[in-house]
Write a protein that holds these residues in place. Structure first.
Motif, PDB file in Angstrom:
ATOM      1  N   GLY A  38      75.529  59.684   0.801  1.00 51.19           N
ATOM      2  CA  GLY A  38      74.988  59.613   2.161  1.00 51.19           C
ATOM      3  C   GLY A  38      73.482  59.729   2.174  1.00 51.19           C
ATOM      4  N   ALA A  39      72.938  60.651   1.369  1.00 52.41           N
ATOM      5  CA  ALA A  39      71.488  60.842   1.317  1.00 52.41           C
ATOM      6  C   ALA A  39      70.786  59.597   0.775  1.00 52.41           C
ATOM      7  CB  ALA A  39      71.148  62.065   0.465  1.00 52.41           C
ATOM      8  N   VAL A  40      71.378  58.972  -0.235  1.00 53.88           N
ATOM      9  CA  VAL A  40      70.776  57.749  -0.788  1.00 53.88           C
ATOM     10  C   VAL A  40      70.753  56.649   0.277  1.00 53.88           C
ATOM     11  CG1 VAL A  40      71.097  55.906  -2.486  1.00 53.88           C
ATOM     12  CG2 VAL A  40      71.313  58.295  -3.189  1.00 53.88           C
ATOM     13  N   CYS A  41      71.855  56.474   1.001  1.00 53.40           N
ATOM     14  CA  CYS A  41      71.903  55.460   2.070  1.00 53.40           C
ATOM     15  C   CYS A  41      70.906  55.773   3.175  1.00 53.40           C
ATOM     16  CB  CYS A  41      73.311  55.376   2.651  1.00 53.40           C
ATOM     17  SG  CYS A  41      74.524  54.710   1.513  1.00 53.40           S
ATOM     18  N   TRP A  42      70.832  57.036   3.558  1.00 52.62           N
ATOM     19  CA  TRP A  42      69.911  57.443   4.616  1.00 52.62           C
ATOM     20  C   TRP A  42      68.469  57.201   4.192  1.00 52.62           C
ATOM     21  CZ3 TRP A  42      69.047  63.167   6.431  1.00 52.62           C
ATOM     22  CH2 TRP A  42      68.342  63.176   7.649  1.00 52.62           C
ATOM     23  N   PHE A  43      68.122  57.582   2.966  1.00 51.44           N
ATOM     24  CA  PHE A  43      66.752  57.392   2.512  1.00 51.44           C
ATOM     25  C   PHE A  43      66.407  55.919   2.339  1.00 51.44           C
ATOM     26  CE2 PHE A  43      66.328  61.909   1.874  1.00 51.44           C
ATOM     27  CZ  PHE A  43      64.986  62.099   2.169  1.00 51.44           C
ATOM     28  N   ALA A  44      67.379  55.089   2.009  1.00 46.12           N
ATOM     29  CA  ALA A  44      67.099  53.654   1.942  1.00 46.12           C
ATOM     30  C   ALA A  44      66.598  53.172   3.306  1.00 46.12           C
ATOM     31  CB  ALA A  44      68.354  52.884   1.526  1.00 46.12           C
ATOM     32  N   GLU A  45      67.248  53.634   4.356  1.00 45.81           N
ATOM     33  CA  GLU A  45      66.825  53.274   5.713  1.00 45.81           C
ATOM     34  C   GLU A  45      65.496  53.910   6.057  1.00 45.81           C
ATOM     35  OE1 GLU A  45      66.799  54.394  10.148  1.00 45.81           O
ATOM     36  OE2 GLU A  45      67.195  55.724   8.462  1.00 45.81           O
ATOM     37  N   LEU A  46      65.323  55.188   5.716  1.00 47.93           N
ATOM     38  CA  LEU A  46      64.081  55.879   6.055  1.00 47.93           C
ATOM     39  C   LEU A  46      62.867  55.275   5.356  1.00 47.93           C
ATOM     40  CD1 LEU A  46      65.254  59.615   6.005  1.00 47.93           C
ATOM     41  CD2 LEU A  46      64.676  58.230   8.017  1.00 47.93           C
TER      42      LEU A  46
ATOM     43  N   ARG B  11      51.920  52.209   8.734  1.00 47.85           N
ATOM     44  CA  ARG B  11      51.716  52.405   7.290  1.00 47.85           C
ATOM     45  C   ARG B  11      51.650  53.900   6.963  1.00 47.85           C
ATOM     46  NH1 ARG B  11      50.576  47.608   4.728  1.00 47.85           N
ATOM     47  NH2 ARG B  11      49.887  45.948   6.115  1.00 47.85           N
ATOM     48  N   LEU B  12      51.008  54.683   7.809  1.00 48.78           N
ATOM     49  CA  LEU B  12      50.965  56.134   7.617  1.00 48.78           C
ATOM     50  C   LEU B  12      52.311  56.779   7.930  1.00 48.78           C
ATOM     51  CD1 LEU B  12      47.453  56.991   9.092  1.00 48.78           C
ATOM     52  CD2 LEU B  12      48.150  57.012   6.693  1.00 48.78           C
ATOM     53  N   PHE B  13      52.921  56.338   9.022  1.00 42.82           N
ATOM     54  CA  PHE B  13      54.231  56.845   9.440  1.00 42.82           C
ATOM     55  C   PHE B  13      55.268  56.636   8.339  1.00 42.82           C
ATOM     56  CE2 PHE B  13      58.271  56.192  11.792  1.00 42.82           C
ATOM     57  CZ  PHE B  13      58.350  57.413  12.450  1.00 42.82           C
ATOM     58  N   ASN B  14      55.126  55.555   7.595  1.00 41.69           N
ATOM     59  CA  ASN B  14      56.043  55.181   6.524  1.00 41.69           C
ATOM     60  C   ASN B  14      56.047  56.185   5.369  1.00 41.69           C
ATOM     61  OD1 ASN B  14      57.834  53.247   5.245  1.00 41.69           O
ATOM     62  ND2 ASN B  14      56.122  52.703   3.926  1.00 41.69           N
ATOM     63  N   GLU B  15      55.005  56.992   5.240  1.00 37.25           N
ATOM     64  CA  GLU B  15      54.896  57.923   4.118  1.00 37.25           C
ATOM     65  C   GLU B  15      55.647  59.236   4.327  1.00 37.25           C
ATOM     66  OE1 GLU B  15      53.711  56.767   1.366  1.00 37.25           O
ATOM     67  OE2 GLU B  15      53.135  54.928   2.406  1.00 37.25           O
TER      68      GLU B  15
ATOM     69  N   GLY C 251      63.626  68.072   9.932  1.00 35.21           N
ATOM     70  CA  GLY C 251      62.486  67.213  10.238  1.00 35.21           C
ATOM     71  C   GLY C 251      62.837  65.736  10.090  1.00 35.21           C
ATOM     72  N   LEU C 252      63.651  65.411   9.097  1.00 37.56           N
ATOM     73  CA  LEU C 252      64.075  64.016   8.913  1.00 37.56           C
ATOM     74  C   LEU C 252      65.006  63.553  10.024  1.00 37.56           C
ATOM     75  CD1 LEU C 252      64.589  63.868   5.054  1.00 37.56           C
ATOM     76  CD2 LEU C 252      62.794  62.745   6.398  1.00 37.56           C
ATOM     77  N   VAL C 253      65.812  64.465  10.545  1.00 32.29           N
ATOM     78  CA  VAL C 253      66.665  64.117  11.697  1.00 32.29           C
ATOM     79  C   VAL C 253      65.775  63.770  12.890  1.00 32.29           C
ATOM     80  CG1 VAL C 253      68.359  64.995  13.354  1.00 32.29           C
ATOM     81  CG2 VAL C 253      68.665  65.432  10.905  1.00 32.29           C
ATOM     82  N   VAL C 254      64.734  64.553  13.116  1.00 31.41           N
ATOM     83  CA  VAL C 254      63.782  64.259  14.197  1.00 31.41           C
ATOM     84  C   VAL C 254      63.102  62.914  13.926  1.00 31.41           C
ATOM     85  CG1 VAL C 254      61.625  64.999  15.303  1.00 31.41           C
ATOM     86  CG2 VAL C 254      63.426  66.671  14.803  1.00 31.41           C
ATOM     87  N   TYR C 255      62.715  62.677  12.686  1.00 32.28           N
ATOM     88  CA  TYR C 255      62.089  61.403  12.294  1.00 32.28           C
ATOM     89  C   TYR C 255      63.035  60.239  12.600  1.00 32.28           C
ATOM     90  CZ  TYR C 255      59.521  58.157   9.208  1.00 32.28           C
ATOM     91  OH  TYR C 255      58.796  57.102   8.695  1.00 32.28           O
ATOM     92  N   GLN C 256      64.324  60.417  12.317  1.00 34.47           N
ATOM     93  CA  GLN C 256      65.317  59.380  12.598  1.00 34.47           C
ATOM     94  C   GLN C 256      65.378  59.089  14.096  1.00 34.47           C
ATOM     95  OE1 GLN C 256      67.188  57.725  10.369  1.00 34.47           O
ATOM     96  NE2 GLN C 256      68.694  56.756  11.670  1.00 34.47           N
ATOM     97  N   ILE C 257      65.340  60.132  14.913  1.00 33.80           N
ATOM     98  CA  ILE C 257      65.370  59.965  16.371  1.00 33.80           C
ATOM     99  C   ILE C 257      64.122  59.226  16.841  1.00 33.80           C
ATOM    100  CG2 ILE C 257      65.270  61.236  18.565  1.00 33.80           C
ATOM    101  CD1 ILE C 257      67.046  63.392  17.102  1.00 33.80           C
ATOM    102  N   VAL C 258      62.967  59.582  16.291  1.00 34.64           N
ATOM    103  CA  VAL C 258      61.715  58.897  16.636  1.00 34.64           C
ATOM    104  C   VAL C 258      61.807  57.416  16.259  1.00 34.64           C
ATOM    105  CG1 VAL C 258      59.248  58.757  16.100  1.00 34.64           C
ATOM    106  CG2 VAL C 258      60.297  60.978  16.539  1.00 34.64           C
TER     107      VAL C 258
ATOM    108  N   LEU D 165      57.271  62.052   1.374  1.00 36.45           N
ATOM    109  CA  LEU D 165      56.838  63.440   1.214  1.00 36.45           C
ATOM    110  C   LEU D 165      58.006  64.408   1.368  1.00 36.45           C
ATOM    111  CD1 LEU D 165      53.473  63.240   3.193  1.00 36.45           C
ATOM    112  CD2 LEU D 165      53.793  63.244   0.706  1.00 36.45           C
ATOM    113  N   ALA D 166      58.872  64.124   2.345  1.00 36.00           N
ATOM    114  CA  ALA D 166      60.046  64.979   2.548  1.00 36.00           C
ATOM    115  C   ALA D 166      60.974  64.923   1.344  1.00 36.00           C
ATOM    116  CB  ALA D 166      60.790  64.560   3.819  1.00 36.00           C
ATOM    117  N   LEU D 167      61.188  63.735   0.798  1.00 42.49           N
ATOM    118  CA  LEU D 167      62.067  63.597  -0.366  1.00 42.49           C
ATOM    119  C   LEU D 167      61.524  64.378  -1.563  1.00 42.49           C
ATOM    120  CD1 LEU D 167      64.566  62.348  -1.711  1.00 42.49           C
ATOM    121  CD2 LEU D 167      63.116  60.421  -2.350  1.00 42.49           C
ATOM    122  N   ILE D 168      60.226  64.278  -1.794  1.00 43.85           N
ATOM    123  CA  ILE D 168      59.618  65.025  -2.898  1.00 43.85           C
ATOM    124  C   ILE D 168      59.873  66.521  -2.707  1.00 43.85           C
ATOM    125  CG2 ILE D 168      57.411  65.719  -3.925  1.00 43.85           C
ATOM    126  CD1 ILE D 168      56.476  62.773  -3.315  1.00 43.85           C
ATOM    127  N   GLY D 169      59.651  67.000  -1.504  1.00 44.48           N
ATOM    128  CA  GLY D 169      59.885  68.420  -1.225  1.00 44.48           C
ATOM    129  C   GLY D 169      61.342  68.815  -1.404  1.00 44.48           C
TER     130      GLY D 169
END
Length: 145
Positions: free
Chosen positions: A13-21, A123-127, A95-102, A131-135
């Motif tokens: 699920g995380a891999v699929c979600w991050f592909a979209e993110l 381009r900035l929003f895309n980063e 935070g990623l859930v909020v990002y998904q809603i945005v 950063l979240a994944l690294i953390g």
């Protein structure tokens, strides 16, 4: 056996979600560029792509949250005590859930022709997910506190 199955489904699920993110905000970059160029055909195409990708991301997010919740439940809620790394990881996930809603709001703005942001903003929003994944990976792997 159930725990390992839930863990595998959580990771899938995380891999699929991050592909979209990772890819959805990149589509916003291209969509905003097409908007500034007045390319109506590309803008319609991007709306379809964004909508479908967003749905896929919701499925991945749902799997991540459901199976992650089951892992927490299986580990016993007392497991959360003294696990600062896990609290930090869960905060990043929230935070990623909020990002998904945005992203959903941005989809609707593009579809309605109401986007007011430039491709440089996207381009900035895309980063943010990177950063979240690294953390998240560092916290889950190193369990520093």
């Amino acid at each position: 056996m159930a725990y390992l199955t839930w863990k595998a489904l959580h990771i899938i699920g995380a891999v699929c979600w991050f592909a979209e993110l990772f890819y959805l905000p990149r589509l916003y970059v291209y969509h905003a560029m097409a908007q500034s160029e007045g390319d109506a055909a590309s803008m319609r195409r991007f709306c379809v792509m964004e909508r479908k990708l967003y749905i896929m991301g919701h499925i991945g997010m749902g799997m991540t949250l459901v199976f992650g919740g089951l892992l927490l439940w299986a580990g016993g809620w007392a497991f959360l005590k003294g696990q600062g790394w896990l609290h930090a990881k869960l905060l990043l996930v929230a935070g990623l859930v909020v990002y998904q809603i945005v992203c959903g709001r941005m989809n609707r703005a593009f579809a309605a022709g109401q986007n007011r942001r430039s491709h440089a903003f996207y381009r900035l929003f895309n980063e943010v997910p990177s950063l979240a994944l690294i953390g998240i990976v560092l916290l889950a792997s190193l369990k520093p506190f």
